[in-house]
Design a protein around this motif. Structure first.
Motif, PDB file in Angstrom:
ATOM      1  N   THR A   4       0.871  -1.166   0.000  1.00 21.38           N
ATOM      2  CA  THR A   4       0.000   0.000   0.000  1.00 21.38           C
ATOM      3  C   THR A   4       0.912   1.222   0.000  1.00 21.38           C
ATOM      4  O   THR A   4       2.081   1.108   0.370  1.00 21.38           O
ATOM      5  CB  THR A   4      -0.952  -0.020   1.219  1.00 21.38           C
ATOM      6  OG1 THR A   4      -1.779   1.131   1.163  1.00 21.38           O
ATOM      7  CG2 THR A   4      -0.210  -0.024   2.535  1.00 21.38           C
ATOM      8  N   SER A   5       0.431   2.360  -0.469  1.00 15.45           N
ATOM      9  CA  SER A   5       1.349   3.494  -0.562  1.00 15.45           C
ATOM     10  C   SER A   5       0.646   4.818  -0.270  1.00 15.45           C
ATOM     11  O   SER A   5      -0.572   4.933  -0.379  1.00 15.45           O
ATOM     12  CB  SER A   5       1.993   3.544  -1.951  1.00 15.45           C
ATOM     13  OG  SER A   5       0.998   3.700  -2.937  1.00 15.45           O
ATOM     14  N   PHE A   6       1.462   5.786   0.117  1.00 14.51           N
ATOM     15  CA  PHE A   6       1.005   7.139   0.446  1.00 14.51           C
ATOM     16  C   PHE A   6       1.739   8.087  -0.485  1.00 14.51           C
ATOM     17  O   PHE A   6       2.968   8.114  -0.482  1.00 14.51           O
ATOM     18  CB  PHE A   6       1.335   7.458   1.911  1.00 14.51           C
ATOM     19  CG  PHE A   6       0.718   8.734   2.419  1.00 14.51           C
ATOM     20  CD1 PHE A   6      -0.468   8.711   3.139  1.00 14.51           C
ATOM     21  CD2 PHE A   6       1.327   9.966   2.193  1.00 14.51           C
ATOM     22  CE1 PHE A   6      -1.044   9.890   3.619  1.00 14.51           C
ATOM     23  CE2 PHE A   6       0.762  11.151   2.671  1.00 14.51           C
ATOM     24  CZ  PHE A   6      -0.439  11.103   3.381  1.00 14.51           C
ATOM     25  N   ASP A   7       0.999   8.838  -1.289  1.00 13.92           N
ATOM     26  CA  ASP A   7       1.635   9.748  -2.241  1.00 13.92           C
ATOM     27  C   ASP A   7       1.780  11.144  -1.629  1.00 13.92           C
ATOM     28  O   ASP A   7       0.817  11.708  -1.119  1.00 13.92           O
ATOM     29  CB  ASP A   7       0.821   9.816  -3.544  1.00 13.92           C
ATOM     30  CG  ASP A   7       1.674  10.307  -4.713  1.00 13.92           C
ATOM     31  OD1 ASP A   7       2.664  11.028  -4.473  1.00 13.92           O
ATOM     32  OD2 ASP A   7       1.358   9.950  -5.862  1.00 13.92           O
ATOM     33  N   ILE A   8       2.996  11.646  -1.690  1.00 12.29           N
ATOM     34  CA  ILE A   8       3.274  12.977  -1.138  1.00 12.29           C
ATOM     35  C   ILE A   8       2.646  14.061  -2.047  1.00 12.29           C
ATOM     36  O   ILE A   8       2.231  15.105  -1.579  1.00 12.29           O
ATOM     37  CB  ILE A   8       4.801  13.202  -1.007  1.00 12.29           C
ATOM     38  CG1 ILE A   8       5.400  12.153  -0.051  1.00 12.29           C
ATOM     39  CG2 ILE A   8       5.125  14.601  -0.528  1.00 12.29           C
ATOM     40  CD1 ILE A   8       6.910  12.024  -0.132  1.00 12.29           C
ATOM     41  N   GLN A   9       2.602  13.759  -3.346  1.00  8.92           N
ATOM     42  CA  GLN A   9       2.034  14.719  -4.306  1.00  8.92           C
ATOM     43  C   GLN A   9       0.511  14.561  -4.392  1.00  8.92           C
ATOM     44  O   GLN A   9       0.016  13.471  -4.187  1.00  8.92           O
ATOM     45  CB  GLN A   9       2.646  14.481  -5.695  1.00  8.92           C
ATOM     46  CG  GLN A   9       4.146  14.716  -5.758  1.00  8.92           C
ATOM     47  CD  GLN A   9       4.534  16.177  -5.592  1.00  8.92           C
ATOM     48  OE1 GLN A   9       3.713  17.071  -5.702  1.00  8.92           O
ATOM     49  NE2 GLN A   9       5.805  16.431  -5.310  1.00  8.92           N
ATOM     50  N   PRO A  10      -0.264  15.555  -4.728  1.00  6.98           N
ATOM     51  CA  PRO A  10       0.178  16.947  -4.841  1.00  6.98           C
ATOM     52  C   PRO A  10       0.333  17.570  -3.446  1.00  6.98           C
ATOM     53  O   PRO A  10      -0.546  17.396  -2.595  1.00  6.98           O
ATOM     54  CB  PRO A  10      -0.984  17.611  -5.600  1.00  6.98           C
ATOM     55  CG  PRO A  10      -2.185  16.783  -5.249  1.00  6.98           C
ATOM     56  CD  PRO A  10      -1.698  15.394  -5.005  1.00  6.98           C
ATOM     57  N   ILE A  11       1.463  18.248  -3.217  1.00 14.26           N
ATOM     58  CA  ILE A  11       1.695  18.767  -1.859  1.00 14.26           C
ATOM     59  C   ILE A  11       0.771  19.928  -1.527  1.00 14.26           C
ATOM     60  O   ILE A  11       0.646  20.305  -0.376  1.00 14.26           O
ATOM     61  CB  ILE A  11       3.186  19.145  -1.599  1.00 14.26           C
ATOM     62  CG1 ILE A  11       3.660  20.247  -2.544  1.00 14.26           C
ATOM     63  CG2 ILE A  11       4.083  17.952  -1.636  1.00 14.26           C
ATOM     64  CD1 ILE A  11       5.013  20.821  -2.148  1.00 14.26           C
ATOM     65  N   GLY A  12       0.099  20.459  -2.547  1.00 13.86           N
ATOM     66  CA  GLY A  12      -0.843  21.560  -2.317  1.00 13.86           C
ATOM     67  C   GLY A  12      -1.922  21.217  -1.294  1.00 13.86           C
ATOM     68  O   GLY A  12      -2.440  22.099  -0.607  1.00 13.86           O
TER      69      GLY A  12
END
Length: 368
Positions: A4-12
């Protein structure tokens, strides 16, 4: 393996005023001596006293007594300190996450540290997630760094690392300055540099809804520890950096400030003393920087290198997600590849905690 993963983008989406932060408070400490043997208490605490300038950071490189940190020490020293604390207070050290400050620094800076990756191991035990560095990955990265060719005229990686330890040695005293003979203060440039000895603070803090207990090395103290444990401690972080001559140098320094700020912010270190050096390793001037002012200083410069609120909001969101992802039992891997914006989490061991938790800690916690 289920990934499973957590995407940092979009940082907005992490923009805006920062999530709630709990001021770090020291709850325990431990020391390593000159042989890197573990001791409970503050025997390796050092006191800040500015070095004489100009200071040559190359002196004594040949006699450097360097810590060999290739072996995997896991969380053992931190867990031994927590056992002693629980014995003393009769209370369990409650937290959502227990880890080294270095691991939280990597997480906190991830939205703006695009170049570096990380690998950590984690396990959940009695409702707390314990996180450590993946030692094989750390050693591999060190080897890659060591083999990097430096541009002509630049010092080697080893020498530049030594400069940092030398700066620490010439900036601290074993006792407060008023109890230290003048000859000792003035003779610090001749001391053998030994980075085996460390003072480590164990602090309780919080980001968003995550309650944290972090252990990390603190370089020195400005005065003395306060009588009341509730009062903030005047810790000082010691750093060296190249002199800033051009706009490009300033951008590089601002990027460095991200790590300086994150490390100090997480343990409640209020002040950073930077020794600015030339390319030959001579410190020409010192600058005192207040940790709390760093994010607004960087924001005002308008270069957009990083944003402290985004870091805090990202960390709050990521830790909340991690708490619901890592289940009791087994060993998990947290992995962010270089230049990637994705943090992957997957199980590497079904049942074992993979030595993340020491036998002493498991025995203590299951008996109490």
């Amino acid at each position: 393996m289920n990934r499973t993963s957590f995407d940092i983008q979009p940082i907005g989406r992490f923009y805006g005023s920062s999530a709630a932060i709990r001021r770090p408070k020291e709850i325990a400490c431990f020391s390593y001596d000159d042989q890197h043997s573990f001791h409970l208490g503050d025997s390796s605490l050092r006191y800040y006293y500015p070095p004489q300038l100009p200071a040559d950071l190359n002196r004594g490189f040949d006699s450097f007594q360097k810590l060999n940190d290739a072996a995997d020490e896991h969380l053992d020293a931190l867990l031994d300190t927590i056992i002693a604390l629980e014995r003393e207070t009769g209370k369990k050290c409650e937290a959502d996450i227990i880890t080294w400050r270095g691991m939280m620094t990597k997480i906190l800076t991830a939205p703006f540290d695009h170049m570096n990756g990380f690998e950590m191991n984690a396990t959940c035990f009695q409702g707390t997630i314990f996180i450590e560095e993946n030692n094989a990955y750390k050693n591999e990265q060190k080897q890659i760094q060591k083999n990097q060719r430096m541009p002509p005229g630049m010092a080697s990686q080893d020498l530049m690392a030594y400069w940092g330890y030398k700066f620490e040695t010439i900036s601290v005293l074993d006792k407060p300055w008023d109890a230290t003979p003048r000859a000792e203060i003035e003779g610090r440039e001749d001391l053998v540099v030994n980075n085996n000895a460390q003072y480590c603070s164990v602090a309780r803090t919080g980001i968003g809804r995550a309650k944290l207990v972090l252990g990390g090395e603190v370089d020195t103290i400005w005065d003395c520890k306060p009588e009341h444990q509730e009062d903030p401690i005047n810790w000082v972080e010691l750093k060296t950096s190249a002199e800033i001559r051009t706009d490009r140098d300033m951008v590089k320094f601002e990027r460095k400030l991200l790590k300086f700020w994150a490390q100090s912010f997480l343990l409640g270190v209020p002040r950073i003393v930077v020794g600015f050096r030339d390319q030959d390793g001579i410190v020409r001037r010192l600058e005192e920087i207040e940790t709390a002012t760093i994010p607004s200083t960087v924001k005002k410069s308008g270069r957009g290198t990083w944003d402290g609120n985004i870091c805090i909001n990202f960390a709050a969101g990521f830790l909340e997600w991690l708490k619901s992802t890592i289940q009791e039992g087994g060993t998990w891997r947290l992995r962010k590849a270089e230049k990637s914006s994705v943090i992957e989490v997957y199980k590497v061991e079904e049942t074992s905690t993979g030595d993340i938790l020491s036998q002493a800690f498991l025995a203590w916690r299951t008996a109490t």
